[in-house]
Structures are given as structure tokens and as C-alpha cells.
Scaffold this motif. Structure first.
Motif, PDB file in Angstrom:
ATOM      1  N   LEU A   1      -6.015  36.868  29.383  1.00 39.60           N
ATOM      2  CA  LEU A   1      -5.649  35.452  29.256  1.00 39.60           C
ATOM      3  C   LEU A   1      -5.603  34.799  30.637  1.00 39.60           C
ATOM      4  N   SER A   2      -6.227  33.623  30.728  1.00 37.75           N
ATOM      5  CA  SER A   2      -6.235  32.868  31.986  1.00 37.75           C
ATOM      6  C   SER A   2      -6.041  31.390  31.672  1.00 37.75           C
ATOM      7  N   GLY A   3      -5.939  30.580  32.714  1.00 38.70           N
ATOM      8  CA  GLY A   3      -5.813  29.129  32.530  1.00 38.70           C
ATOM      9  C   GLY A   3      -4.373  28.649  32.651  1.00 38.70           C
ATOM     10  N   PRO A   4      -4.142  27.339  32.411  1.00 31.43           N
ATOM     11  CA  PRO A   4      -2.821  26.745  32.633  1.00 31.43           C
ATOM     12  C   PRO A   4      -1.688  27.493  31.919  1.00 31.43           C
TER      13      PRO A   4
ATOM     14  N   GLY B   1      -3.905  31.803  39.181  1.00 30.22           N
ATOM     15  CA  GLY B   1      -3.405  31.748  37.811  1.00 30.22           C
ATOM     16  C   GLY B   1      -3.145  30.330  37.332  1.00 30.22           C
ATOM     17  N   GLY B   2      -4.125  29.778  36.628  1.00 38.34           N
ATOM     18  CA  GLY B   2      -3.910  28.483  35.983  1.00 38.34           C
ATOM     19  C   GLY B   2      -3.903  27.289  36.911  1.00 38.34           C
ATOM     20  N   ILE B   3      -4.459  27.435  38.102  1.00 42.09           N
ATOM     21  CA  ILE B   3      -4.466  26.297  39.038  1.00 42.09           C
ATOM     22  C   ILE B   3      -5.545  25.301  38.602  1.00 42.09           C
TER      23      ILE B   3
ATOM     24  N   ILE C   1      -9.199  29.624  42.419  1.00 44.58           N
ATOM     25  CA  ILE C   1      -9.306  28.790  41.224  1.00 44.58           C
ATOM     26  C   ILE C   1     -10.271  29.470  40.258  1.00 44.58           C
ATOM     27  N   GLY C   2      -9.853  29.729  39.029  1.00 43.73           N
ATOM     28  CA  GLY C   2     -10.699  30.430  38.066  1.00 43.73           C
ATOM     29  C   GLY C   2     -11.158  29.550  36.923  1.00 43.73           C
ATOM     30  N   THR C   3     -10.403  29.594  35.821  1.00 42.50           N
ATOM     31  CA  THR C   3     -10.777  28.903  34.581  1.00 42.50           C
ATOM     32  C   THR C   3     -11.113  27.420  34.787  1.00 42.50           C
ATOM     33  N   ALA C   4     -10.435  26.778  35.731  1.00 37.82           N
ATOM     34  CA  ALA C   4     -10.676  25.340  35.965  1.00 37.82           C
ATOM     35  C   ALA C   4     -12.137  25.057  36.314  1.00 37.82           C
TER      36      ALA C   4
ATOM     37  N   ALA D   1     -12.876  30.043  45.053  1.00 45.00           N
ATOM     38  CA  ALA D   1     -13.067  30.151  43.601  1.00 45.00           C
ATOM     39  C   ALA D   1     -12.890  31.626  43.237  1.00 45.00           C
ATOM     40  N   ALA D   2     -12.211  31.883  42.109  1.00 46.19           N
ATOM     41  CA  ALA D   2     -11.852  33.263  41.746  1.00 46.19           C
ATOM     42  C   ALA D   2     -13.064  34.042  41.236  1.00 46.19           C
ATOM     43  N   SER D   3     -13.016  35.351  41.463  1.00 43.18           N
ATOM     44  CA  SER D   3     -14.108  36.241  41.059  1.00 43.18           C
ATOM     45  C   SER D   3     -14.442  36.085  39.565  1.00 43.18           C
ATOM     46  N   GLY D   4     -15.736  36.038  39.272  1.00 38.96           N
ATOM     47  CA  GLY D   4     -16.195  36.017  37.876  1.00 38.96           C
ATOM     48  C   GLY D   4     -16.222  34.649  37.240  1.00 38.96           C
TER      49      GLY D   4
ATOM     50  N   LEU E   1      -9.187  33.500  26.488  1.00 38.68           N
ATOM     51  CA  LEU E   1      -9.201  34.959  26.575  1.00 38.68           C
ATOM     52  C   LEU E   1     -10.636  35.365  26.882  1.00 38.68           C
ATOM     53  N   ASN E   2     -10.823  36.306  27.808  1.00 40.39           N
ATOM     54  CA  ASN E   2     -12.175  36.821  28.019  1.00 40.39           C
ATOM     55  C   ASN E   2     -12.160  38.331  28.023  1.00 40.39           C
ATOM     56  N   SER E   3     -13.279  38.903  27.571  1.00 39.38           N
ATOM     57  CA  SER E   3     -13.425  40.366  27.659  1.00 39.38           C
ATOM     58  C   SER E   3     -14.867  40.677  28.064  1.00 39.38           C
TER      59      SER E   3
ATOM     60  N   LEU F   1      -3.112  37.815  43.549  1.00 33.15           N
ATOM     61  CA  LEU F   1      -2.579  37.962  42.203  1.00 33.15           C
ATOM     62  C   LEU F   1      -2.337  36.573  41.603  1.00 33.15           C
ATOM     63  N   VAL F   2      -2.621  36.479  40.274  1.00 31.95           N
ATOM     64  CA  VAL F   2      -2.773  37.545  39.328  1.00 31.95           C
ATOM     65  C   VAL F   2      -4.182  37.576  38.730  1.00 31.95           C
ATOM     66  N   ASN F   3      -4.560  38.777  38.245  1.00 30.81           N
ATOM     67  CA  ASN F   3      -5.691  38.867  37.338  1.00 30.81           C
ATOM     68  C   ASN F   3      -5.163  38.408  35.959  1.00 30.81           C
TER      69      ASN F   3
ATOM     70  N   LEU G   1     -10.617  44.301  46.171  1.00 26.39           N
ATOM     71  CA  LEU G   1     -10.597  45.439  45.253  1.00 26.39           C
ATOM     72  C   LEU G   1      -9.986  44.980  43.942  1.00 26.39           C
ATOM     73  N   ASN G   2     -10.823  44.936  42.921  1.00 27.71           N
ATOM     74  CA  ASN G   2     -10.332  44.539  41.606  1.00 27.71           C
ATOM     75  C   ASN G   2      -9.762  45.791  40.931  1.00 27.71           C
ATOM     76  N   LEU G   3      -8.481  46.029  41.162  1.00 21.71           N
ATOM     77  CA  LEU G   3      -7.822  47.204  40.569  1.00 21.71           C
ATOM     78  C   LEU G   3      -7.190  46.831  39.238  1.00 21.71           C
TER      79      LEU G   3
ATOM     80  N   LYS H   1     -18.697  37.830  41.778  1.00 25.09           N
ATOM     81  CA  LYS H   1     -18.231  38.481  40.558  1.00 25.09           C
ATOM     82  C   LYS H   1     -18.079  39.969  40.885  1.00 25.09           C
ATOM     83  N   THR H   2     -17.199  40.648  40.198  1.00 21.65           N
ATOM     84  CA  THR H   2     -16.967  42.067  40.504  1.00 21.65           C
ATOM     85  C   THR H   2     -18.232  42.898  40.256  1.00 21.65           C
ATOM     86  N   ILE H   3     -18.524  43.761  41.232  1.00 23.57           N
ATOM     87  CA  ILE H   3     -19.631  44.716  41.043  1.00 23.57           C
ATOM     88  C   ILE H   3     -19.068  46.140  41.012  1.00 23.57           C
TER      89      ILE H   3
ATOM     90  N   VAL I   1      -6.431  43.276  47.975  1.00 15.71           N
ATOM     91  CA  VAL I   1      -6.235  44.083  46.758  1.00 15.71           C
ATOM     92  C   VAL I   1      -5.770  43.168  45.631  1.00 15.71           C
ATOM     93  N   LYS I   2      -6.583  43.092  44.566  1.00 12.20           N
ATOM     94  CA  LYS I   2      -6.262  42.173  43.459  1.00 12.20           C
ATOM     95  C   LYS I   2      -5.404  42.891  42.424  1.00 12.20           C
ATOM     96  N   LEU I   3      -4.223  42.328  42.177  1.00 14.76           N
ATOM     97  CA  LEU I   3      -3.218  43.006  41.363  1.00 14.76           C
ATOM     98  C   LEU I   3      -3.140  42.446  39.947  1.00 14.76           C
TER      99      LEU I   3
HETATM  100  C1  LIG Z   1     -14.740  34.527  32.282  1.00  9.60           C
HETATM  101  C2  LIG Z   1     -13.915  35.210  33.328  1.00  9.60           C
HETATM  102  C3  LIG Z   1     -14.469  36.261  34.061  1.00  9.60           C
HETATM  103  C4  LIG Z   1     -13.711  36.916  35.047  1.00  9.60           C
HETATM  104  N1  LIG Z   1     -14.289  37.911  35.770  1.00  9.60           N
HETATM  105  C5  LIG Z   1     -13.581  38.509  36.770  1.00  9.60           C
HETATM  106  C6  LIG Z   1     -14.190  39.482  37.593  1.00  9.60           C
HETATM  107  O1  LIG Z   1     -15.378  39.818  37.464  1.00  9.60           O
HETATM  108  N2  LIG Z   1     -13.418  40.047  38.560  1.00  9.60           N
HETATM  109  C7  LIG Z   1     -12.111  39.687  38.782  1.00  9.60           C
HETATM  110  O2  LIG Z   1     -11.460  40.225  39.687  1.00  9.60           O
HETATM  111  N3  LIG Z   1     -11.516  38.742  38.011  1.00  9.60           N
HETATM  112  C8  LIG Z   1     -12.225  38.158  37.026  1.00  9.60           C
HETATM  113  N4  LIG Z   1     -11.626  37.177  36.270  1.00  9.60           N
HETATM  114  C9  LIG Z   1     -10.219  36.811  36.538  1.00  9.60           C
HETATM  115  C10 LIG Z   1     -10.126  35.592  37.476  1.00  9.60           C
HETATM  116  O3  LIG Z   1     -10.711  35.862  38.729  1.00  9.60           O
HETATM  117  C11 LIG Z   1      -8.649  35.153  37.670  1.00  9.60           C
HETATM  118  O4  LIG Z   1      -7.940  36.207  38.280  1.00  9.60           O
HETATM  119  C12 LIG Z   1      -7.974  34.780  36.356  1.00  9.60           C
HETATM  120  O5  LIG Z   1      -8.867  34.103  35.507  1.00  9.60           O
HETATM  121  C13 LIG Z   1      -6.722  33.936  36.547  1.00  9.60           C
HETATM  122  O6  LIG Z   1      -7.017  32.723  37.181  1.00  9.60           O
HETATM  123  P1  LIG Z   1      -7.249  31.339  36.356  1.00  9.60           P
HETATM  124  O7  LIG Z   1      -6.073  31.177  35.447  1.00  9.60           O
HETATM  125  O8  LIG Z   1      -7.353  30.271  37.425  1.00  9.60           O
HETATM  126  O9  LIG Z   1      -8.511  31.498  35.610  1.00  9.60           O
HETATM  127  C14 LIG Z   1     -12.364  36.510  35.284  1.00  9.60           C
HETATM  128  C15 LIG Z   1     -11.822  35.461  34.545  1.00  9.60           C
HETATM  129  C16 LIG Z   1     -12.567  34.801  33.588  1.00  9.60           C
HETATM  130  C17 LIG Z   1     -11.936  33.661  32.828  1.00  9.60           C
END
Ligand SMILES: Cc1cc2nc3c(=O)[nH]c(=O)nc-3n(C[C@H](O)[C@H](O)[C@H](O)COP(=O)(O)O)c2cc1C
Length: 311
Positions: free
Chosen positions: A223-226, A251-253, A272-275, A19-22, A66-68, A198-200, A124-126, A43-45, A172-174
Motif C-alpha cells: 500500500l502506498s499513497g496519501p 510515503g504519501g507525499i 515522491i512515489g505514487t504522486a 522520485a521514489a524507485s519504481g 496496492l501494487n504487487s 523509509l518507508v517502502n 538497497l531495497n531490503l 527501479k529496483t534491479i 538502505v531502504k527500510l
Molecule cells: C507501482 C509501484 C512500484 C514500486 N516499485 C518499487 C521498486 O521497484 N523498488 C522500491 O524500492 N520501491 C518500489 N516502490 C515503493 C516506492 O518507491 C515507495 O517506497 C512507496 O510507494 C511509498 O511512497 P509513496 O506513498 O509516495 O508512493 C513501488 C511503488 C509503487 C506504487
């Protein structure tokens, strides 16, 4: 029996799905079986606590979000004293995601985490698009790049510094917010990275036309997701073609078919992130789906799918 195992640096994963970070905290243990995954990514620290960005931090978009968040966290000391002990039920490898805003922060973090037995690797979340202060590249006078992963020299320097500070596997996360991913992936590899992921997220904006204001407090978000899957597949294939270290696809899996697309484009493993926000069992279902696909197609091990896109 099919073999799903994969090696990333010194890490041996029983299957290629994480499962993807965060997007997947320890609380998911109540909703799904975390120990069935290949590895657990935190989650990134950061070194010091960060408040994160002003709300709203999430906006839904067509086929994505979209997340910020802005890397809100309580810093490394809190992670070691409070968060890590709470991960004791996790029996799979633990990958700690780290980020830094200024020179030496990532190096410090890597040093601090290197001696902790329960930690198996660092990511490394660069590439976080949601932090304002310009990092290493800027500090050294290379203006323009907001993220370390947008600058090949900064990427090389920081990965090299981390490599010297830790014996842990370094992923290294690109960022996809670049013109040429190959030069950044190669810089990470030549500085000693064990893998690139990759990708963030892709930088974007959503607008509320009634208030005429951005939907996110930070104006821009990631932006993330499908919506990003076809773009991410291209990034993964480009990276795969130019480095020898394993590439981790993100990315969008949403299901096992998406995961297999990434593997065919060169991913040795996937995240796997947004899913997870839609269905916490997504990763488990993907592992089952890959297993079935391999069995039906009489393929003995998942590794033989990597990069087998037929052109
Ligand atoms: C709410 C949210 C929080 C995220 N937090 C982090 C984070 O702390 N560190 C990181 O490397 N990526 C973070 N990401 C990015 C995801 O790990 C992933 O790279 C990105 O969402 C693309 O994958 P997805 O389309 O499956 O979501 C975050 C994404 C989302 C949606």
C-alpha cells in the motif's frame, strides 16, 4: 536566495527531492524536467532477470493504491548494457536500487556496480513486500522474516557485506512492516549505511466482493499513497531519533506541505512515489513549494528544517 542543497553520504544533492524507485522511469523525461530533481533513482534491479508477479498487479484503494509488481526486471547485465546508456541525458546523481533474494546476491550486485562511473549511489531495497522467496535471514535459519529489513541481524549482515564491496554511497531502504523500526535502522547504521530511506509499502489486501477473489494476482500487495502518510511520518521520526545518518522520508507525499512535514519529523530529503502517477510534475512543484516556504518564513537553508518538530 535559499539553499536547498543536502548531503547524503558522499552524494551532494542540489535539492532534497527525488522520485521514489519504481514510480518514475526515464520515459518521464518526456513529461517533466528530470534534471531539476535532487537525484534520479532507478527501479529496483536484481542479479538475474525476474518475471514479476501474476496480474493484476495494481488495485486502487481509498487514498492510495496496492501494487504487487514483484520486482520485474531484466537483471543487472541488461541494466548495464541497455538501460544505463539510455540514462545519458540525466545529469543529476544516479542512485541504483538493488534487491536480492539469497545470500551474496546484493554483495555481488554492489561489486558489479561499484566500478561504473555514472553510478553515484546504491539504494538497497531490503523491503520489497512482493517477492515470495525468503531472503538471507531465512537462509541462515532465522525463520519468520520474509524481508531482510524485518530482521535486524540479517539487515546488519547484508549491509556490512555490501559496505565491504563498494565505495559508493549506500542508502538502505527500510520496511514499515516491522514492530520496532529503531532496531533495524540502528543495525543498518552500525553496519556502515550512509543513510536510511523509509518507508517502502505496507502489506495489504483488496477484495472483489462479486468474485470473492483478491483484486491482486499475488493476493497481497504493497500500500502506498496519501493513505500511508501519517504512518510514514511516525516511522521517519522514530528512525530520526535513533540514528545519526541522514534519514530520507517516503510515503504519501503529494505536495510541498507534505514534504515539509517529513523534514520537520527528521527527513533530510524526501522521495515522491505514487504522486508521480497523478502528476509527473509533482516533484518539480514540491521543489518550488519548499523554496517559497523557506523564503516566506525567512529560512536560509532547507537543512535547518530537519527534525525541528516542536513538541
Ligand atoms: C507501482 C509501484 C512500484 C514500486 N516499485 C518499487 C521498486 O521497484 N523498488 C522500491 O524500492 N520501491 C518500489 N516502490 C515503493 C516506492 O518507491 C515507495 O517506497 C512507496 O510507494 C511509498 O511512497 P509513496 O506513498 O509516495 O508512493 C513501488 C511503488 C509503487 C506504487
Amino acid at each position: 536566495m535559499v539553499d536547498l542543497s543536502v548531503k547524503i553520504g558522499k552524494l551532494k544533492l542540489k535539492n532534497p527531492v527525488m522520485a521514489a524507485s519504481g514510480t518514475f522511469g526515464p520515459e518521464y523525461g518526456e513529461l517533466t524536467d528530470i534534471n531539476s530533481l535532487g537525484a534520479y533513482i532507478t527501479k529496483t534491479i536484481t542479479l538475474k532477470p525476474r518475471q514479476g508477479n501474476p496480474p493484476p498487479r495494481i488495485a486502487e484503494t481509498a487514498s492510495g493504491m496496492l501494487n504487487s509488481i514483484g520486482l520485474e526486471n531484466n537483471g543487472v547485465e541488461d541494466f548495464i548494457k541497455d538501460k544505463l546508456p539510455k540514462l545519458s541525458k540525466i545529469k543529476i546523481p544516479i542512485i541504483v536500487s538493488i534487491a536480492g533474494e539469497y545470500d551474496n546476491e546484493l554483495k555481488e550486485l554492489a561489486k558489479r556496480l561499484n566500478k561504473i562511473k555514472r553510478i553515484n549511489a546504491l539504494e538497497l531495497n531490503l523491503s520489497c513486500p512482493n517477492i515470495k522467496r525468503a531472503p538471507l535471514g531465512f537462509a541462515r535459519g532465522r525463520q519468520g522474516a520474509q524481508m531482510i529489513a524485518q530482521d535486524k541481524d540479517a539487515t546488519y549482515e547484508i549491509v556490512k557485506a555490501v559496505r565491504r564491496s563498494t565505495a559508493l554511497t549506500v542508502i538502505v531502504k527500510l520496511s514499515p512492516n516491522v514492530t520496532d523500526i529503531t532496531e533495524i535502522a540502528k543495525a543498518a547504521e552500525s553496519a556502515g549505511a550512509d543513510s536510511v530511506s523509509l518507508v517502502n509499502t505496507f502489506l495489504g489486501i483488496a477484495v472483489d466482493i462479486e468474485t470473492k477473489r483478491p483484486k491482486l494476482g499475488n493476493v497481497t500487495g504493497g500500500l502506498s499513497g496519501p493513505a500511508i502518510k501519517p504512518l510514514a511520518l511516525k516511522f521517519v521520526r522514530d528512525a530520526y531519533k535513533c540514528v545519526k545518518i541522514p534519514v530520507i522520508g517516503i510515503g504519501g507525499i503529494m505536495d510541498y506541505k507534505d514534504a515539509i512535514e517529513f523534514m520537520l519529523c527528521g527527513a533530510a530529503a524526501v522521495q515522491i512515489g505514487t504522486a508521480n502517477f497523478v502528476n509527473p510534475d509533482t516533484s518539480i512543484e514540491i521543489i518550488g513549494g519548499i523554496r517559497k516556504y523557506l523564503a516566506i518564513n525567512k529560512i536560509k537553508d532547507a537543512r535547518s528544517l530537519i527534525g525541528k518538530l516542536e513538541i
